[in-house]
Structures are given as structure tokens and as C-alpha cells.
Design an enzyme around this catalytic site. Sequence first.
Site, PDB file in Angstrom:
ATOM      1  N   SER A 146       9.635 -12.630  13.452  1.00 30.61           N
ATOM      2  CA  SER A 146      10.873 -12.085  14.379  1.00 30.61           C
ATOM      3  C   SER A 146      11.913 -12.320  13.514  1.00 30.61           C
ATOM      4  O   SER A 146      12.054 -13.051  12.504  1.00 30.61           O
ATOM      5  CB  SER A 146      11.007 -13.128  15.574  1.00 30.61           C
ATOM      6  OG  SER A 146      12.376 -13.126  16.020  1.00 30.61           O
ATOM      7  N   TYR A 171      12.439 -21.878  18.665  1.00 31.28           N
ATOM      8  CA  TYR A 171      11.834 -20.612  18.456  1.00 31.28           C
ATOM      9  C   TYR A 171      11.973 -20.042  17.174  1.00 31.28           C
ATOM     10  O   TYR A 171      11.031 -19.538  16.711  1.00 31.28           O
ATOM     11  CB  TYR A 171      12.447 -19.656  19.508  1.00 31.28           C
ATOM     12  CG  TYR A 171      11.812 -18.182  19.690  1.00 31.28           C
ATOM     13  CD1 TYR A 171      10.768 -17.791  19.965  1.00 31.28           C
ATOM     14  CD2 TYR A 171      12.673 -17.048  18.895  1.00 31.28           C
ATOM     15  CE1 TYR A 171      10.055 -16.435  20.027  1.00 31.28           C
ATOM     16  CE2 TYR A 171      12.213 -15.789  18.814  1.00 31.28           C
ATOM     17  CZ  TYR A 171      10.890 -15.445  19.340  1.00 31.28           C
ATOM     18  OH  TYR A 171      10.456 -14.324  19.216  1.00 31.28           O
TER      19      TYR A 171
END
Length: 312
Positions: A146, A171
Site C-alpha cells: 500500500s 495498518y
Amino acid sequence: MYNVPDQTGRHLVVTGANSGTGKEATARLAAAGARVTMAVRSLEKGEAARAELLARVPGADLRLRRIDLADFASVRAFAEGILADGEQIDTLVNNAGVMIPPKRIETVDGYELQFQSNFLGPFLLTNLLLPRLLEAPKPRVATMSSGTADFGSIHFRDLQFERRYSAPRAYAQSKLADLLMSLRLAELSETRGWGLLSTAAHPGYTRTNLQTAGRNLARGDAKQLQPSSRTLLPSQGVEQGAEPLLFAAADPGAVQGGYYGPSRMALVGPTHRAQIPRSARGRDLPASLWAVAAELTGVDAQTTLGSATASK
């Protein structure tokens, strides 16, 4: 739109294949002739997605298997089942993940949900399937990271965020860990002569259910968030957003340790080779994280990888 090269005769395992980038990648890989094993947490949702994909790609060769990356027993059962089939595995696509739940959640194995679902589970799966992958003529592992990995760091003293939980930071750590895993796997393949290609991708700002699914964990039915096409930053649909992953998983131009993402502001647009972020450039960082992950998952990396080399 990116045209996926011919995948006839190749078998790919795609995690999270029932929604978002995983579902789009599965459709286009199958349309290119691949046999795809759809690795999904919910068989009910997987069956619905498979039906949709068969309507989109008539005659597609799609198999369905259950896996819960937040449960090591489930990952091991999945690997045992697919290995028992005796089929060749050409490519593993580590795509599934969870994003920013509203509170810290521990898995059945006692780890922070995002760290296990996004990294430890895929790490275990990759190692368990590695012996079979190395039997393929041109094996490949493509892992979805990501753009948030740019802002992440590996908190070795508190990997599970037990002291002070921050969902966005947890995350970012998990997706940086994915990128580091792909870099370490590439290094191992090169130094040990496996011939396995390890690549990574990020989808930029792609509108999928990922943005809401994690935030909806622990919410009541009346408080569930709904996906939206309205965003403050430039964003794109899943058709474009899946293309970096497709390039990483299937393109002959993908290179060892390559990282691929959208070309405009790292958010949208055609795929290009992305720069490895500063957060991932620590000389010993990939190897250090790999060793910790091997201990946490119960996978002895040296033993597993040594037997994989011997089996080739």
C-alpha cells in the site's frame, strides 16, 4: 486498460478473490486463460463472486477454497489441502487484507488483527506453498502492499501495538511488512538460485470495500459505513486499481524485487515501477523482519526453504 499476457496453462492462487482488486484480478487472469484458485474467508461470498465472474468470463476455470489469514490453523489447512491435490502452482497472489478497524482486535492466535491478516498470514502461506511453487517452470509471488507503507515503520518492540494502539499506524506497519517480505523473498531467490520472481504492488487510491470493511468491524448493523465514490483526493475504480497487481503477477516485464503502482501522484493512472520508499530501505530490515515472522508463525524459514530447494 492493461491487457494481461496469455496465462494459458498457469495456475494462480489469489487471496481475497471475492471482492475489490482480488476479484478484478481474478476475472482478468481467468480471461487470459489462467486456472485460478479463489482463496476466500467466506465461502458464501466466494460462491456469489464466482457466479458473477463466470457470467463475466464464461468458461473460466475458477476453484474455490476457504482461508482465514487471521487464523494460522486455517492457513495451514488451506495449504495442506491445495498441496494434497498435487497440482502445480505457478503464482501466488497475496492480495487479501483488512484496513483500519475501529479498535484493536486480537486474532485467535493472539496477534493484532491487521498485522496477522495483512502480513503474518500471507508470510505463513507463502512459506508453506514455496516447495510447490519452486516446482513450476517460472514461479512467482506477487504481494499487495500500500502507499501507506511510505509512512510506516516496523515497531519491533511492540509489533502488536499493545502499548498504544493506532489503527492507521498498525495498518501502515503491516503493509510495509508486506513490501519487506517481497524484497527478502527476492533476495533469497537470487542468492539461492531458485528462479522464483518476487514482486510487490500498491493500488494507489482505489475505491473498494477495503476502506469500509475494516472500519465496520465491531460496528452494529445500524452503524455500518457504505462505500462511496466521492473522495477528497484523486481516486480510481477497481479496473484501473487492480492493474499494478496484475502487472506484478503476470507481466513478463516485471523484475525481481520490482514494486509497481499508479503513475500519477502515486494515487491513480497507468502502472509504472514505483520507488522503494525510504521506510523499506534499511539494509538489514527485510531479513530481520523475516526472522521475526518465522518465529511468530512457527515456520522455521531455514528448514522450510532448504527443503524447498531440495525438492526442485
